[in-house]
Design a protein around this motif. Structure first.
Motif, short mmCIF file in Angstrom:
data_model
loop_
_atom_site.label_atom_id
_atom_site.label_comp_id
_atom_site.label_asym_id
_atom_site.label_seq_id
_atom_site.Cartn_x
_atom_site.Cartn_y
_atom_site.Cartn_z
N LYS A 55 0.82 -1.21 0.00
CA LYS A 55 0.00 0.00 0.00
C LYS A 55 0.86 1.26 0.00
O LYS A 55 1.87 1.34 0.69
CB LYS A 55 -0.94 0.00 1.21
N ASP A 139 -3.33 -0.63 -4.17
CA ASP A 139 -2.17 0.24 -4.01
C ASP A 139 -2.49 1.47 -3.15
O ASP A 139 -1.60 2.17 -2.68
CB ASP A 139 -1.70 0.69 -5.41
N TYR A 141 -4.50 3.71 0.10
CA TYR A 141 -4.43 3.60 1.56
C TYR A 141 -5.79 3.77 2.24
O TYR A 141 -6.13 3.02 3.15
CB TYR A 141 -3.45 4.65 2.10
N SER A 226 -8.40 -2.10 8.31
CA SER A 226 -8.12 -2.71 7.01
C SER A 226 -8.51 -4.18 7.00
O SER A 226 -9.14 -4.67 6.06
CB SER A 226 -6.63 -2.54 6.67
#
Length: 250
Positions: A55, A139, A141, A226
């Motif tokens: 990330k 990729d 955040y 996440s």
């Protein structure tokens, strides 16, 4: 309304909706009995999100329609950029995605994108297929979506929101509004933040910025959100949704 209600109740065996919020709206407007309506959520192909991509902490992303919160996000971004100078906002958004690109839509889109082009750190990208967008999400955040209504396009609130679920599948915590069915795809304080206030209010802006800072500065909290986002998205994977459809038809 009476004609549609008659069709849904007398002509259709069952009315299928994609969220409980949509179910409540349809029941209220068309007076459809509880046993004649069923919720089966929309779904995504979670296989697109299996790649292991590191990330980019400086990359935040917006992937919904241009008229559902992008104007606010563009106005919020300079404040975030001031706090985090390396931050970038990547926008994958266009009415073209929905096959709606008449003069009015293009004019609205252009006016929003013009403001984006004038703001340092914002990058407008052409919409891309989900198999490619998945890598951009992986990729990124954080997904930011200060969702609001768009009366000019007859949009009130999300009945589901695939963009959010795709973001969660990529492990992105979500910061968005507590409107429509968004509370069904985002778990507040677990996979993201749902903000109650009027999106155009100063208090909403304040809370939105505070929640971003809280998430961005706390790596442990970020990692927890996440992981929870990925688990939440799994609920909406096609493998699970197809089973619901199969059971229903059986």
């Amino acid at each position: 309304a009476e004609l549609v209600a008659n069709y849904m109740y007398n002509k259709a065996d069952k009315v299928i909706v994609v969220s409980n919020w949509q179910k409540e709206i349809i029941q209220k407007i068309f007076n459809i009995p509880e046993n004649h309506i069923k919720v089966i959520y929309n779904g995504i192909n979670t296989n697109y999100f299996n790649a292991k991509i590191q990330k980019n902490r400086n990359k935040i992303i917006y992937t919904s329609a241009p008229d559902r919160g992008l104007d606010l996000l563009i106005s919020f971004f300079p404040e975030l950029k001031k706090l985090y100078p390396n931050l970038e906002l990547h926008i994958y958004s266009s009415f073209k995605t929905w096959g709606k690109y008449d003069y009015h839509s293009k004019e609205l889109e252009d006016s929003i994108f013009e403001k984006a082009k004038e703001t340092e750190g914002i990058f407008i990208k052409e919409p891309i297929p989900i198999n490619k967008l998945a890598n951009e999400l992986l990729d990124s955040y954080i997904m930011l979506y200060p969702n609001h209504s768009a009366p000019q396009n007859y949009f009130n609130a999300e009945t589901f929101c695939l963009s959010i679920v795709e973001g969660e599948a990529a492990g992105l915590p979500i910061i968005t509004s507590n409107r429509g069915a968004l509370s069904e795809v985002v778990e507040n304080n677990i996979s993201g933040y749902l903000i109650d206030d009027d999106p155009y209010s100063e208090n909403y802006r304040k809370i939105f910025i505070e929640k971003f800072i809280e998430l961005y500065d706390n790596v442990e909290l970020y990692n927890k959100f996440s992981e929870n986002a990925i688990k939440k998205a799994e609920k909406f994977s096609w493998s699970n949704i197809i089973k619901e459809w199969d059971d229903f038809f059986q």
